[in-house]
Design an enzyme around this catalytic site. Sequence first.
Site, mmCIF file in Angstrom:
data_model
loop_
_atom_site.group_PDB
_atom_site.id
_atom_site.type_symbol
_atom_site.label_atom_id
_atom_site.label_comp_id
_atom_site.label_asym_id
_atom_site.label_seq_id
_atom_site.Cartn_x
_atom_site.Cartn_y
_atom_site.Cartn_z
ATOM 1 N N CYS A 124 0.784 -1.214 -0.074
ATOM 2 C CA CYS A 124 0.022 0.085 0.140
ATOM 3 C C CYS A 124 0.931 1.507 0.143
ATOM 4 C CB CYS A 124 -0.920 0.065 1.342
ATOM 5 S SG CYS A 124 -1.788 -1.534 1.120
ATOM 6 N N HIS A 265 -4.599 6.843 0.341
ATOM 7 C CA HIS A 265 -4.778 5.177 -0.157
ATOM 8 C C HIS A 265 -6.122 4.839 0.316
ATOM 9 C CE1 HIS A 265 -4.063 1.128 -0.020
ATOM 10 N NE2 HIS A 265 -4.241 0.964 1.372
ATOM 11 N N ASN A 295 -9.578 -2.364 -1.645
ATOM 12 C CA ASN A 295 -8.274 -1.943 -1.573
ATOM 13 C C ASN A 295 -7.247 -2.371 -2.442
ATOM 14 O OD1 ASN A 295 -5.536 -1.616 -0.766
ATOM 15 N ND2 ASN A 295 -5.843 -1.756 1.525
#
Lengths: 355, 83
Positions: A124, A265, A295
Amino acid sequence: MRNDSEKPETLHGVGIRTVGAYLPEREVKNTDLEDVLLTRDDWIRENIGVEVRRMAAEDEWTSDLGAHALRDACARAGIDPAEVDLVVCGTYTPDNMAPPTAMLIIEKAGATGATGFDVNSGACPGGVFALDVGARYIASGAYRRVAVVMADVSTRTLDWKDVGPAVIFGDGAACYLLERCAPGTGIGTTLLRSDPSGYRTVWVPRQKRKRRDGTPRTSGFGDNFAQLDGAAVRSFAVGRVPDFVRELLAAAGHSTSDIDLFALHQANLHIVHGILEELGVPRDRTVTNVERYGNTSGASVPLVLREALDLGRLSPGDLVVLAAFGSGLSMGATVVRWCGPEDFAATAGTAGGVR
Amino acid sequence: MSRDAILDTLREILDEVAEVPADRVTLDAGFTDDLELDSLAIVSVFVLVQRRFGVDVPNEDADTLTTVRAAVDYLEQRDAAAV
């Protein structure tokens, strides 16, 4: 010594010329997950904010997603992929452990002649960490056009008996196409931070897992399984990212009210909203995609930018904060003065880089 | 279904979802405080409860069932009502 990076004093800036995107075709709704996981659609919506995510096809790997995103970025810029000088692939899910996935992206996208390597900055956080690596090659003058490809097949790291990670992640890719731009525009102050005390908060450890009957359980990466402590991730993200963004803005000489768009993010919809709330920033100054893509790891921040561009929410001259955080635990943030065609045209006649 | 049979089935479910040892699954045990289940695991428990007992447990009911005793009482009543 801290690795804060002020924008290098060069004769040109580093601009994001286009953002390419690719999402696999296959959609997996929460209700589809109810068939394989002990979970409920309403719980996922209320607690994670994801409604549907994309999943790579059986024969699609990180390089396939990344090659699509690179080609898309080049198409948007009106250039041939063969005109890309360097491909940096940000991934934690390489097609193979070696060679780098960037090699296959170069081959599949037809970026013939490009040099390439991968950057694994922990999934991430890559949306800023890998971008910073690519940007430095433009800033130094070593390369004229760099494609930073963020691509992961996170769903291949899942143990479909472990509900926590399985309801969160989706597959996707994006590509920042970087070029020289007019001084004072483009990527500005960038901050990176790592805290290894949170090494096991969200990670993909090697573990021997077995079914009840004793047979081995595996993911698409064998004995590697995504694992996370949701409460600890949330506490880290909402507790530390806002101060980190404030530190970035102070270093860059801006205040939160100067920022036109926050590209955060997409860890979880409530984490995104929690960070904005802590910063005192209204939700209309961000764009979210976690509802539709889940995600998507390092691709999430550039996918936000891409969507903001398509929605007309991001224009030349705008100030944008990019913030990526997660596995490490690491955080990266940068402030960008978005470039228009004239900002790139201003440097078109300058000398080429060292190849 | 007897209360003992209901409790046994709950023990199997808690073992399957979170590998909770059977001896910890007492009537007074709370799902969150004593058995240390997070909300995601509690959702999984009630998804399995619905499948194993063949009853629909609406969210508003599940939210009130915070202990093993409350779950056993609830399932006993639902079982009796179905007869």
